[in-house]
Design a protein around this motif. Structure first.
Motif, mmCIF file in Angstrom:
data_model
loop_
_atom_site.group_PDB
_atom_site.id
_atom_site.type_symbol
_atom_site.label_atom_id
_atom_site.label_comp_id
_atom_site.label_asym_id
_atom_site.label_seq_id
_atom_site.Cartn_x
_atom_site.Cartn_y
_atom_site.Cartn_z
ATOM 1 N N PHE A 189 -1.765 13.244 1.882
ATOM 2 C CA PHE A 189 -0.856 12.963 0.771
ATOM 3 C C PHE A 189 -1.040 13.938 -0.396
ATOM 4 C CE2 PHE A 189 -4.709 11.102 -0.800
ATOM 5 C CZ PHE A 189 -4.625 11.197 -2.180
ATOM 6 N N SER A 192 0.866 18.072 -1.038
ATOM 7 C CA SER A 192 1.751 18.259 0.108
ATOM 8 C C SER A 192 2.746 19.382 -0.145
ATOM 9 C CB SER A 192 2.499 16.956 0.395
ATOM 10 O OG SER A 192 3.373 17.111 1.475
ATOM 11 N N GLY A 227 -7.583 8.549 0.812
ATOM 12 C CA GLY A 227 -6.479 8.932 1.679
ATOM 13 C C GLY A 227 -6.974 9.575 2.958
#
Length: 328
Positions: A189, A192, A227
């Motif tokens: 994430f 990006s 993440g």
């Protein structure tokens, strides 16, 4: 379970007594399997145990109670007050901390070196320059600032890199054996559609590794605390004698053997930090640990994919470690 064990010893029913320090160094330097499977888990202690002798005593108590195979020191120091970074140009004024700032964590390292180094490796936790920087800015703000003023953000990361290097140097001066080096920034994430990780984050990480140098035992931790990752390839050329990361990568679940082969070095992990190790009974933990050990590579450290929750029962950690030491 191990009546009569002295503090510097670990017993395996399949092999002779071996000093924990020797076991970990053998894991790194020998190509064959160890005489038993080492294991380690770690968690954050309450704030009363973040500094001074209280921190030394609590780390030692945890090390003894769990039977883990090295002393891993948590880094809990609060950064000096600094206004949150809201504008891109503010990165250029990132503070450089004086060497004296790092005397506090170095004192904890020194205390544990004196208390435990003869029996086990003493390893300090190091957070990456990005992780330090993100204490002063929101991740989404930093990404936007990189688009607006990459030179200012790069300057801020350079200063944070020097701060981390100063911590590394302070720990080396008091005799630390190595470092558990956590990196973030390559999550699926994060950043990006840009090359920010390759251009800014990775060079800062590698500058810290350069300061770490040839200390005896260093662990690369690819941290997925905030993440997950679609690809671990960017980390394959990072230094580190041992790698610790989640086995969940994109839509795949690696085995410990596959992770060891991917990084071409010993793998540490296999258990999920919020899974049975944190929530199950000791009997359930023992079964889960045995299941992981059935898939282990020859050179392996049983552990979680990251720091386990603070409230995790120490008895659960001891249960998993006992299974590893018993050779199950």
């Amino acid at each position: 379970m191990y009546a009569g064990r002295s503090p510097g010893q670990t017993y395996s029913r399949k092999s002779e007594t071996m000093n924990k320090r020797e076991t970990m160094l053998s894991l790194i330097h020998d190509s064959g399997p160890a005489n038993y499977t080492p294991a380690a888990f770690f968690l954050h202690f309450a704030s009363a145990y973040h500094q001074g002798q209280a921190a030394v005593d609590q780390h030692l108590a945890f090390f003894r109670a769990t039977g883990m195979d090295f002393v891993k020191i948590q880094y809990e120091q609060v950064q000096p007050p600094f206004a949150p970074i809201l504008q891109a140009e503010e990165w250029a004024s990132m503070p450089l901390y004086p060497h004296e700032f790092f005397e506090e964590p170095a004192a904890v390292v020194e205390g544990l070196v004196k208390a435990a180094k003869e029996e086990a490796l003493v390893i300090m936790t190091i957070y990456s320059p990005l992780m330090w920087a993100l204490r002063l800015a929101k991740a989404e703000d930093m990404a936007q600032h990189l688009r607006e003023n990459p030179e200012a953000v790069a300057k801020g990361l350079e200063v944070m890199t020097e701060n981390v290097r100063r911590l590394v140097e302070a720990c080396k001066r008091v005799g630390v054996d190595g470092f558990y080096v956590s990196t973030q920034g390559g999550e699926s994430f994060r950043f990006s559609g840009s090359d920010f990780f390759a251009r800014y984050v990775k060079p800062a990480d590698l500058a810290v590794w350069d300061a770490i140098g040839d200390t005896e035992c260093n662990i690369l931790h690819v941290c997925d605390y905030v993440g997950s990752y679609d690809d671990l390839t960017p980390f394959l050329d990072y230094p580190g004698h041992i790698v610790n990361c989640s086995l969940e990568v994109g839509d795949r679940t690696l085995t410990p053997r596959e992770a060891a082969d991917l990084f071409n070095r010993p793998f540490m992990g296999g258990m999920q930090r919020k899974g049975v190790i944190a929530t199950g009974s000791p009997a359930e933990v023992r079964q889960a640990a045995a299941d992981v050990l059935a898939q282990k590579p020859e050179r392996f450290v049983l552990a979680a994919d990251c720091t386990v929750p603070t409230e995790t029962p120490w008895a659960n950690l001891r249960a998993a470690i006992d299974v590893a030491h018993d050779g199950a």
